[in-house]
Scaffold this motif. Structure first.
Motif, PDB file in Angstrom:
ATOM      1  N   UNK A  55       0.831  -1.203   0.000  1.00 19.40           N
ATOM      2  CA  UNK A  55       0.000   0.000   0.000  1.00 19.40           C
ATOM      3  C   UNK A  55       0.864   1.250   0.000  1.00 19.40           C
ATOM      4  N   UNK A  56       0.294   2.313  -0.572  1.00 21.94           N
ATOM      5  CA  UNK A  56       0.858   3.662  -0.534  1.00 21.94           C
ATOM      6  C   UNK A  56      -0.218   4.582   0.025  1.00 21.94           C
ATOM      7  N   UNK A  57       0.099   5.250   1.118  1.00 18.69           N
ATOM      8  CA  UNK A  57      -0.865   6.183   1.709  1.00 18.69           C
ATOM      9  C   UNK A  57      -2.201   5.509   1.991  1.00 18.69           C
ATOM     10  N   UNK A  58      -2.136   4.253   2.412  1.00 18.21           N
ATOM     11  CA  UNK A  58      -3.331   3.538   2.838  1.00 18.21           C
ATOM     12  C   UNK A  58      -4.113   2.823   1.763  1.00 18.21           C
ATOM     13  N   UNK A  59      -3.664   2.868   0.493  1.00 19.11           N
ATOM     14  CA  UNK A  59      -4.373   2.188  -0.595  1.00 19.11           C
ATOM     15  C   UNK A  59      -3.389   1.441  -1.490  1.00 19.11           C
ATOM     16  N   UNK A  60      -3.912   0.482  -2.256  1.00 22.03           N
ATOM     17  CA  UNK A  60      -3.067  -0.343  -3.121  1.00 22.03           C
ATOM     18  C   UNK A  60      -2.640   0.438  -4.361  1.00 22.03           C
ATOM     19  N   UNK A  61      -1.345   0.495  -4.668  1.00 23.96           N
ATOM     20  CA  UNK A  61      -0.893   1.214  -5.867  1.00 23.96           C
ATOM     21  C   UNK A  61      -0.952   0.339  -7.110  1.00 23.96           C
ATOM     22  N   UNK A  62      -0.815   0.974  -8.260  1.00 26.61           N
ATOM     23  CA  UNK A  62      -0.660   0.249  -9.515  1.00 26.61           C
ATOM     24  C   UNK A  62       0.793  -0.185  -9.619  1.00 26.61           C
ATOM     25  N   UNK A  63       1.028  -1.464  -9.906  1.00 28.45           N
ATOM     26  CA  UNK A  63       2.401  -1.982  -9.997  1.00 28.45           C
ATOM     27  C   UNK A  63       2.708  -2.334 -11.445  1.00 28.45           C
ATOM     28  N   UNK A  64       3.779  -1.762 -11.969  1.00 28.96           N
ATOM     29  CA  UNK A  64       4.237  -2.012 -13.326  1.00 28.96           C
ATOM     30  C   UNK A  64       5.611  -2.665 -13.285  1.00 28.96           C
ATOM     31  N   UNK A  65       5.925  -3.405 -14.340  1.00 27.77           N
ATOM     32  CA  UNK A  65       7.257  -3.989 -14.509  1.00 27.77           C
ATOM     33  C   UNK A  65       7.835  -3.429 -15.797  1.00 27.77           C
ATOM     34  N   UNK A  66       8.960  -2.732 -15.657  1.00 28.45           N
ATOM     35  CA  UNK A  66       9.568  -2.025 -16.799  1.00 28.45           C
ATOM     36  C   UNK A  66       8.577  -1.075 -17.456  1.00 28.45           C
ATOM     37  N   UNK A  67       7.741  -0.436 -16.630  1.00 25.41           N
ATOM     38  CA  UNK A  67       6.800   0.553 -17.124  1.00 25.41           C
ATOM     39  C   UNK A  67       5.556  -0.003 -17.782  1.00 25.41           C
ATOM     40  N   UNK A  68       5.319  -1.317 -17.669  1.00 31.37           N
ATOM     41  CA  UNK A  68       4.183  -1.925 -18.378  1.00 31.37           C
ATOM     42  C   UNK A  68       3.416  -2.862 -17.451  1.00 31.37           C
ATOM     43  N   UNK A  69       2.125  -3.068 -17.744  1.00 27.41           N
ATOM     44  CA  UNK A  69       1.321  -4.047 -17.022  1.00 27.41           C
ATOM     45  C   UNK A  69       1.850  -5.446 -17.322  1.00 27.41           C
ATOM     46  N   UNK A  70       1.788  -6.311 -16.320  1.00 24.61           N
ATOM     47  CA  UNK A  70       2.360  -7.642 -16.483  1.00 24.61           C
ATOM     48  C   UNK A  70       1.445  -8.683 -15.851  1.00 24.61           C
ATOM     49  N   UNK A  71       1.550  -9.916 -16.355  1.00 24.02           N
ATOM     50  CA  UNK A  71       0.819 -11.041 -15.760  1.00 24.02           C
ATOM     51  C   UNK A  71       1.481 -11.508 -14.471  1.00 24.02           C
ATOM     52  N   UNK A  72       2.683 -11.007 -14.185  1.00 22.86           N
ATOM     53  CA  UNK A  72       3.348 -11.315 -12.913  1.00 22.86           C
ATOM     54  C   UNK A  72       2.771 -10.368 -11.870  1.00 22.86           C
ATOM     55  N   UNK A  73       1.804 -10.834 -11.115  1.00 19.69           N
ATOM     56  CA  UNK A  73       1.150 -10.009 -10.102  1.00 19.69           C
ATOM     57  C   UNK A  73       1.623 -10.333  -8.689  1.00 19.69           C
ATOM     58  N   UNK A  74       2.255 -11.488  -8.510  1.00 21.71           N
ATOM     59  CA  UNK A  74       2.808 -11.862  -7.211  1.00 21.71           C
ATOM     60  C   UNK A  74       4.255 -11.381  -7.164  1.00 21.71           C
ATOM     61  N   UNK A  75       4.531 -10.384  -6.335  1.00 20.20           N
ATOM     62  CA  UNK A  75       5.869  -9.798  -6.294  1.00 20.20           C
ATOM     63  C   UNK A  75       6.915 -10.746  -5.713  1.00 20.20           C
ATOM     64  N   UNK A  76       6.470 -11.843  -5.101  1.00 18.52           N
ATOM     65  CA  UNK A  76       7.437 -12.852  -4.650  1.00 18.52           C
ATOM     66  C   UNK A  76       7.986 -13.679  -5.818  1.00 18.52           C
ATOM     67  N   UNK A  77       7.417 -13.481  -7.012  1.00 24.06           N
ATOM     68  CA  UNK A  77       7.930 -14.165  -8.191  1.00 24.06           C
ATOM     69  C   UNK A  77       9.128 -13.438  -8.805  1.00 24.06           C
ATOM     70  N   UNK A  78       9.433 -12.236  -8.327  1.00 26.71           N
ATOM     71  CA  UNK A  78      10.549 -11.458  -8.875  1.00 26.71           C
ATOM     72  C   UNK A  78      11.680 -11.434  -7.855  1.00 26.71           C
ATOM     73  N   UNK A  79      12.818 -12.054  -8.133  1.00 28.47           N
ATOM     74  CA  UNK A  79      13.926 -12.044  -7.174  1.00 28.47           C
ATOM     75  C   UNK A  79      14.577 -10.664  -7.096  1.00 28.47           C
ATOM     76  N   UNK A  80      15.066 -10.321  -5.923  1.00 28.62           N
ATOM     77  CA  UNK A  80      15.725  -9.024  -5.738  1.00 28.62           C
ATOM     78  C   UNK A  80      16.952  -8.895  -6.624  1.00 28.62           C
TER      79      UNK A  80
END
Length: 803
Positions: free
Chosen positions: A168-193
């Motif tokens: 969350x950002x400021x109490x609400x869910x933000x839009x998450x992009x990967x390389x500036x684009x929408x992605x089917x990867x919605x679980x952020x645990x699927x992306x290694x640091x």
């Protein structure tokens, strides 16, 4: 042996060609940086236009011989900045006419305040302020070495992540992009640091960005090498929490003046545990009056990623790039749930043990093609891209339930159930952006974005009857969802004053989005269709008080469209007394946002402060409804109107050459009017929440780095209660070995084992509470080795999730 010799000769030849091409660049600026005696490595070399020194047009870092090169430079006047911790910054004005420039050796002077006992090498600034938010350089976060994107987000200023990985950002869910684009990867645990270059937080997006971003945008930028020649790195890691964890990474890249080819692979395998306790009292139900539950989870998880990139730059004005990303994830989860139910007189009513074996396999493939066009006028640009993501997820669950009497004797036969949920998703983005100057002081940005989403979910539930599994048609269905979003935007950027002294800066934008979506179940129980055109204006004005100080005021209208998890009507029955599912009849939220910000930088300190106001109609929140049989069904609802206002501050300091820190704090008030609910009196009317974090960085000796991060999130209001506070401390340490090509790292997450999640609700019909504790305390050791690459400062990550 002959083949090995041929491969070695090819590598040597490629290396020689890359060294030759380094000196033969066209449309480039190159040079060498030293301290007067020896070359200096890791110097930040930044190219900025004279007309707007807040913009960065090119960036490089010096190699071991002190050399740097900036490519694809258009003719104009620039400021070239050289920065290195421990040395005084140096600026040089350059007039570039189109011919390659080889600068004389740049000599940096040591900072007189530098401690004699400490030698500090440069690295990217941890937080870089932008006009719309800030960029967090993932390389600087060593306390999450071996983590995932979730672990990095937990330690980024102004971003809150609870113990269930909700962002969350400021109490609400933000839009998450990967390389500036929408992605089917919605679980952020699927992306290694280890694959993340930086994370951009945009808290005041203009009309250029998706309107579906109520609280802001988080853009995760994946790594791509920019150094010439052959570069590579390898990382190995191992550690333990409640169970063992292992990981590895490997990267290989080749780049010359026209081609850049890279291949990266990483994996993470771990065993995890979790313990959950819950209680509920149903005030007006006599039989199922008091419920007490205890659950133990044991999970084995695996993650593998493969990334390929190919860039082609035929000349200084055109560049093409292709990227392919493959992701495979597996989870084997054993859940054992114990439930006891007592009556209103505290007499025994029922007792059972429910065991679930959940096997999940997920595969994601993503392909991206980009084209960039530069012009002689640096204010003019063209960019086009098309990206497509494919996600296939299969989840199979076997459930067995044993019923017991008050003396723990089994009653009747075991109840066997079997479920599956197979999901297929495709998201395609088509993007075109064009910027052109309309006057000496005004630029027009315009563009199009098309988003096309196709989703299919097959959910089936079967009961074991007379020696065979029989499908339960009331609990089984197939859900189809399609969505098309066509967006056009226009954005005017202008300023007053001179090019070198822009007193006022303005932007005025308008975005139009045409949305068409439809969803249906094959049983015909849930069908819906939406089609609407909405306009989203944005505007801001910025007063530059000084070159390092400004005030900005902005307004924007946004939308929060329900996501697929919110819309999918299937009910998860893993916990039969607390099922949860989606709501296909949700309406989008419409939000109006006003923000006032102040930014100031000193030589060793910086401050960013924001005051924000947000008014949302048809706000979407999770809401629990008590059923007649004592079950509480949790679904998202459009509860009504919500007003949020608050303050946000980020303070960075470097009082000593061996120590720097970042302190961030966000506090906000939420006022809720639940006029859409029948039992509006159940809903919390107002709540105050805050969260903060402190990032401490130390350089105890040459080649060593120590990082300690503390997080605290206060209790957060839910429509019917609140989530409990969460807090934790993480620590990371790195030590260079030899000449710096090797690194040894140590990470301890959740040092004091305090990180847990939970909630407490109190309504007219029931009250309940729940706590969840995972094995968040873990120790990991990593070893990294690199050759000829800037990965020296980018890689000491393995892949562990600290949840």
């Amino acid at each position: 042996m002959k083949k090995l010799k041929q491969n070695l000769l090819a590598a040597i030849l490629l290396f020689a060609i890359s060294q030759y091409s380094f000196c033969q660049k066209t449309n480039s600026i190159n040079g060498t940086v030293s301290d007067g005696k020896n070359p200096i490595e890791f110097v930040d070399v930044v190219l900025k236009p004279v007309t707007d020194t807040t913009k960065t047009l090119a960036y490089a870092s010096t190699d071991a011989s002190g050399k740097f090169i900036l490519e694809n430079i258009n003719p104009s006047e620039y400021i070239l900045k050289f920065r290195l911790i421990g040395f005084k910054s140096y600026n040089q004005k350059i007039k570039y006419t189109g011919s390659p420039i080889s600068l004389n050796t740049i000599v940096l002077q040591e900072d007189a305040n530098l401690l004699n006992t400490v030698v500090v090498k440069s690295e990217k600034k941890q937080i870089q302020k932008t006009a719309e938010g800030f960029v967090f350089n993932a390389v600087s976060n060593i306390s999450q070495s071996g983590g995932t994107a979730i672990d990095l987000l937990k330690n980024i200023p102004t971003v809150a992540v609870d113990a269930d990985d909700a962002i969350s950002l400021r109490g609400k869910t933000p839009l998450i992009l990967i390389n500036g684009k929408n992605s089917a990867i919605t679980n952020m645990n699927q992306i290694p640091a280890s694959s993340i270059e930086s994370i951009e937080v945009i808290t005041s997006p203009t009309a250029k960005y998706d309107a579906n971003a109520e609280s802001g945008i988080i853009n995760i930028k994946l790594k791509k090498n920019n150094l010439n020649g052959i570069n590579g790195a390898a990382v190995l890691g191992g550690g333990f929490g409640a169970k063992g964890r292992v990981s590895s990474s490997a990267l290989l890249n080749y780049k010359n003046d026209k081609w850049n080819v890279g291949l990266a692979y990483d994996n993470r395998f771990a065993g995890r545990t979790k313990e959950i306790n819950g209680e509920r009292t149903n005030y007006f139900i006599d039989d199922e009056h008091y419920i007490k539950q205890h659950r133990n989870d044991e999970r084995t998880e695996g993650l593998q990623n493969l990334k390929f990139n190919l860039d082609f730059t035929p000349n200084e004005k055109n560049s093409f790039s292709f990227e392919a990303l493959g992701n495979m994830e597996s989870q084997d989860n054993h859940e054992t749930l114990y439930t006891q139910v007592n009556t209103s007189s505290d007499a025994f009513f029922s007792k059972n043990k429910r065991h679930s074996l959940e096997l999940e396999r997920s595969k994601v493939a993503e392909f991206s093609f980009n084209y960039d066009r530069k012009f002689d006028d640096i204010q003019k640009s063209l960019n086009a891209s098309i990206t497509s993501s494919f996600n296939h997820d299969r989840e199979n669950t076997d459930i067995d339930t044993y019923n017991y009497d008050e003396y723990n004797q089994q009653i009747g036969d075991v109840l066997l159930q079997r479920t599956h949920n197979y999901e297929h998703e495709n998201i395609t983005n088509a993007i075109l952006n064009y910027a052109v100057p309309v006057s000496a002081k005004t630029t027009l940005e315009t563009g199009y974005k098309g988003t096309f989403r196709f989703f299919n979910s097959d959910f089936q539930s079967a009961d074991f009857v007379n020696g065979d599994y029989v499908i339960n048609p009331l609990a089984s269905n197939i859900f189809h969802f399609n969505e098309q979003i066509s967006a056009f935007y226009g954005l005017l950027n202008s300023y007053s004053g001179t090019k070198d002294n822009q007193k006022w800066k303005y932007n005025l934008g308008l975005r139009a989005e045409q949305v068409s979506n439809n969803g249906k179940t094959e049983s015909g129980t849930d069908n819906f269709s939406n089609s609407y055109l909405k306009f989203f204006p944005s505007a801001s004005v910025q007063l530059n008080l000084k070159s390092d100080e400004f005030v900005k005021f902005g307004y924007s209208k946004r939308i929060n469209r329900p996501d697929l998890d919110d819309l999918n009507p299937f009910i998860d029955i893993t916990d039969a007394l607390n099922p949860h599912g989606g709501n296909p009849y949700l309406k989008p939220e419409i939000i109006h946002i006003v923000e006032l910000s102040y930014n100031k930088e000193w030589s060793n300190y910086s401050l960013s402060g924001n005051a924000f106001y947000r008014n949302a109609n048809n706000t979407i929140r999770q809401y629990g409804t008590l059923q007649d049989n004592g079950v509480v069904l949790l679904q998202p609802q459009n509860i009504g109107n919500m007003v949020t206002y608050g303050l946000e501050g980020v303070f960075s300091l470097k009082p000593f050459s061996f120590y720097d820190a970042n302190i961030s704090l966000t506090a906000f008030q939420q006022n809720i009017s639940a006029g859409n609910l029948e039992q509006a009196e159940d809903v919390v009317k107002s709540a105050f929440s805050w969260y903060g974090k402190v990032i401490n960085n130390f350089v105890p000796w040459k080649g060593g780095k120590l990082q300690i991060i503390g997080n605290y999130n206060s209790a957060v209001a839910t429509p019917q209660g609140k989530r409990i506070p969460i807090y934790n401390v993480d620590m990371g340490f790195q030590q260079k070995l030899g000449k710096g090509n090797a690194r040894l790292g140590l990470v301890v997450t959740d040092i004091f084992n305090t990180l847990e999640s939970g909630y407490k609700n109190n309504t007219l019909l029931f009250r309940n509470q729940r706590t969840s504790k995972s094995d968040t305390r873990a120790l990991m050791i990593t070893f990294a080795y690199t050759f000829r690459s800037d990965f020296k400062e980018k890689l000491l990550e393995n892949q562990f999730s600290a949840e």
